[in-house]
Scaffold this active site. Structure first.
Site, PDB file in Angstrom:
ATOM      1  N   GLU A 146     -28.851   2.090  13.742  1.00  0.00           N
ATOM      2  CA  GLU A 146     -29.171   1.074  14.662  1.00  0.00           C
ATOM      3  C   GLU A 146     -27.863   0.911  15.569  1.00  0.00           C
ATOM      4  O   GLU A 146     -26.763   0.478  14.928  1.00  0.00           O
ATOM      5  CB  GLU A 146     -29.419  -0.346  13.911  1.00  0.00           C
ATOM      6  CG  GLU A 146     -30.183  -1.155  14.705  1.00  0.00           C
ATOM      7  CD  GLU A 146     -30.708  -2.408  14.236  1.00  0.00           C
ATOM      8  OE1 GLU A 146     -31.979  -2.846  14.456  1.00  0.00           O
ATOM      9  OE2 GLU A 146     -29.917  -3.135  13.498  1.00  0.00           O
ATOM     10  N   ARG A 343     -19.621  -8.021  17.726  1.00  0.00           N
ATOM     11  CA  ARG A 343     -19.647  -6.487  17.195  1.00  0.00           C
ATOM     12  C   ARG A 343     -20.972  -6.058  16.263  1.00  0.00           C
ATOM     13  O   ARG A 343     -21.570  -7.157  15.567  1.00  0.00           O
ATOM     14  CB  ARG A 343     -18.274  -6.258  16.239  1.00  0.00           C
ATOM     15  CG  ARG A 343     -17.116  -5.740  17.143  1.00  0.00           C
ATOM     16  CD  ARG A 343     -16.038  -6.240  16.341  1.00  0.00           C
ATOM     17  NE  ARG A 343     -15.701  -7.284  15.484  1.00  0.00           N
ATOM     18  CZ  ARG A 343     -14.711  -7.891  14.925  1.00  0.00           C
ATOM     19  NH1 ARG A 343     -13.531  -6.924  14.953  1.00  0.00           N
ATOM     20  NH2 ARG A 343     -14.608  -8.978  14.283  1.00  0.00           N
ATOM     21  N   LYS A 344     -21.026  -4.982  15.868  1.00  0.00           N
ATOM     22  CA  LYS A 344     -22.277  -4.845  15.124  1.00  0.00           C
ATOM     23  C   LYS A 344     -22.261  -5.156  13.771  1.00  0.00           C
ATOM     24  O   LYS A 344     -23.449  -5.686  13.371  1.00  0.00           O
ATOM     25  CB  LYS A 344     -22.541  -2.956  15.176  1.00  0.00           C
ATOM     26  CG  LYS A 344     -23.762  -2.568  14.259  1.00  0.00           C
ATOM     27  CD  LYS A 344     -25.159  -3.343  14.862  1.00  0.00           C
ATOM     28  CE  LYS A 344     -26.468  -2.828  14.265  1.00  0.00           C
ATOM     29  NZ  LYS A 344     -27.446  -3.607  14.833  1.00  0.00           N
ATOM     30  N   VAL A 345     -21.128  -4.875  13.069  1.00  0.00           N
ATOM     31  CA  VAL A 345     -20.868  -5.441  11.645  1.00  0.00           C
ATOM     32  C   VAL A 345     -20.030  -6.638  11.711  1.00  0.00           C
ATOM     33  O   VAL A 345     -18.888  -6.592  12.246  1.00  0.00           O
ATOM     34  CB  VAL A 345     -20.353  -4.269  10.746  1.00  0.00           C
ATOM     35  CG1 VAL A 345     -20.230  -4.922   9.404  1.00  0.00           C
ATOM     36  CG2 VAL A 345     -21.306  -2.914  10.882  1.00  0.00           C
TER      37      VAL A 345
END
Lengths: 349, 349
Positions: A146, A343-345
């Site tokens: 993703e 951010r993604k994580v």
């Protein structure tokens, strides 16, 4: 960049395939977990999750509660991390839900559960992650990478994994058949809302709104609100319709946008009364529903073309919300993939 | 009407006496409940509450978790009412918290708990209510009638009842002494913020804001947000600082007001970093704290003059929030006692 070339657009439209694949592949893992739950005669379930995954956990609270009879508690990770004072977990099933499997606080809850000898399970898109290693059982979302910051396909995959476990616990063929119809219903719902030009125009300048849902769709309200916040920077407050009446109702004035998640089912009657009350106060109502009467009460009806039983409705109800957030983001700032400041994580303790 | 003549003003200023009376009178009842909990070797706690009382329940999640080792789940009342599918409660303590004791959904959860043979307790300001009749044990808030629609004195009384039970379970004299110092600290905090003229002027036109807290003060963030919504009709979103980083952070732009609840304790370090990050993004920061460095980072410092240990800090941290909401309401529309569209008792199912 064309909207169709963004990760957000592509990942939203991958959902039917992701769900079909998950339901096909993960049934054995879910059956094994169901067998362990029965064998251990687990007393209650504790779920650790953040952000989008926490909204999926809210669905589990209702589904595993109403259909499978489990009290589901949502963990307070800071007891395990910041306060270093984890509670006695006893004979619980402890579930970690995380797309990335990298959130240190969720890992800490699962590690402590193992230390105390509790049964553990992990729902993740990263089966080789540190979190997955803490699970006696792992349900693999298998959603493919993703890349958009705002989670979409992994959210509905998490819902499907939760529904799959519920079906395996209930051992009821009718439920399994209903679950298998979900990918088609998801595809039909995405098609029905392919053109959002008018809706995008109407809410282009929206600065704040409220999203209401109840029961199975309490989590849908939270997830739609989160997408709108992440992608469009709108100030959005999600509520259960019951909590909303205990105070927050006061914020409603003429023209205030309220999105109501109200599919057919046991909560529809109450939500219809609520929509009527909101209309009397001059609110601007958007409604996600398959009920013609409810849709007729809304300024902006967002119909569900292929109704599902209420316990599965969160899998389609969230979709018009995902699409609305994406289109508004594209119209407002052109880049739904990379919201400012995120951010993604997110590695929280 | 003079502000000093409103019920809201009077009830906020009754808090030191209400708390002192509660701590004196309810200790035997809390000790009896603690003895029953130990004797039954309860597996976990389930709390049913709505609105302000639900914010008090969030405090219990952390306090009874960190200090007394109990997993605390928050009930989903619709499973008991709308879906008629209550989960198996097992060997739980089921607690109902309600000022009025009249909310049908909270009564339904407690009645089902009794039917299943679980231990039950009720925290209420109405000891003759239907809800109180469902409790094996009752902690009486004894706050006197609360006539303002927005709850203030019953909120801190609920926190004190929760802390009292924790002390009786912990059997630790130091904790009991710390608890007895609360009424004085509450009085000192109210005095310190008697004049809110400048703050009221600065936020007179505020349309939306975010309130952040963590751990013991996660519930404080929710309660301050609820007061601002009920009394001033501001669109306010409460978050734990960890959840805030998982997406909602995107809404922050220059000038966006953020109220941070950050007393001394184990969460302070993380909140200091968060405030620094918010400042870099241009947010307008209000801070409730006893820490000089943290207060110095805020545009609007709201100091706590008499620090309490972190586990008791919610009893003073909420006060500048109550006062801010009251003063803003009075400045904006003149009547904090009767917010538009709300009634004192909200009977939800």
């Amino acid at each position: 960049m064309l909207l169709e070339e963004t990760y957000t657009y592509r990942e939203i439209h991958e959902q039917p395939q992701v769900l079909a694949r998950l339901l096909e592949r993960e049934r054995p893992a879910a059956q094994a977990l169901a067998a362990a739950l029965r064998q251990r005669q687990v007393d209650y379930v504790l779920i650790a999750a953040r952000g989008t995954s926490d909204n999926a956990a809210r669905y589990a609270q209702y589904l595993w509660g109403a259909v499978n009879g489990y009290v589901v508690a949502l963990a307070t990770p800071s007891l395990f991390t910041i306060y270093h004072a984890p509670p006695r977990l006893g004979n619980a099933l402890v579930v970690g839900i995380s797309q990335s499997g990298k959130s240190p606080d969720i890992i800490a809850v699962l590690a402590e559960a193992r230390r105390q000898g509790a049964l553990t399970a992990v729902i993740t898109n990263a089966v080789n992650s540190e979190l997955a290693r803490q699970g006696d059982f792992v349900l693999d979302l298998g959603a493919g990478e993703e890349r958009a910051v705002a989670a979409t396909k992994t959210y509905t995959a998490e819902l499907a994994a939760i529904a799959l476990l519920s079906c395996c616990l209930a051992e009821d063929g009718t439920r399994w058949e209903a679950l298998r119809a979900v990918p088609d219903a998801v595809a039909a719902t995405l098609s029905a809302h392919a053109d959002m030009t008018q809706v995008t125009r109407r809410y282009y300048a929206m600065r704040h709104c409220v999203v209401l849902g109840r029961g199975y769709n309490y989590g849908s309200a939270f997830e739609i609100a989160l997408k709108l916040k992440e992608l469009t920077y709108t100030v959005v407050e999600p509520y259960s319709s019951a909590d909303f009446l205990h105070g927050p109702l006061a914020v409603i004035e003429a023209g205030f946008p309220v999105l109501v998640v109200a599919p057919s089912g046991l909560t529809l009657n109450e939500l219809r009364h609520l929509v009527q009350m909101l209309r009397e106060r001059g609110a601007e109502v958007l409604a996600i529903s398959d009920d013609a009467e409810l849709l007729s009460l809304a300024h902006t009806p967002l119909p569900l073309p292929q109704p599902l039983p209420e316990w599965l409705s969160p899998l389609t109800c969230v979709l018009p919300g995902q699409l609305l957030a994406m289109h508004l983001a594209y119209a407002r700032h052109g880049n739904p993939d990379q919201p400012r400041g995120l951010r993604k994580v997110t590695e929280t303790m």
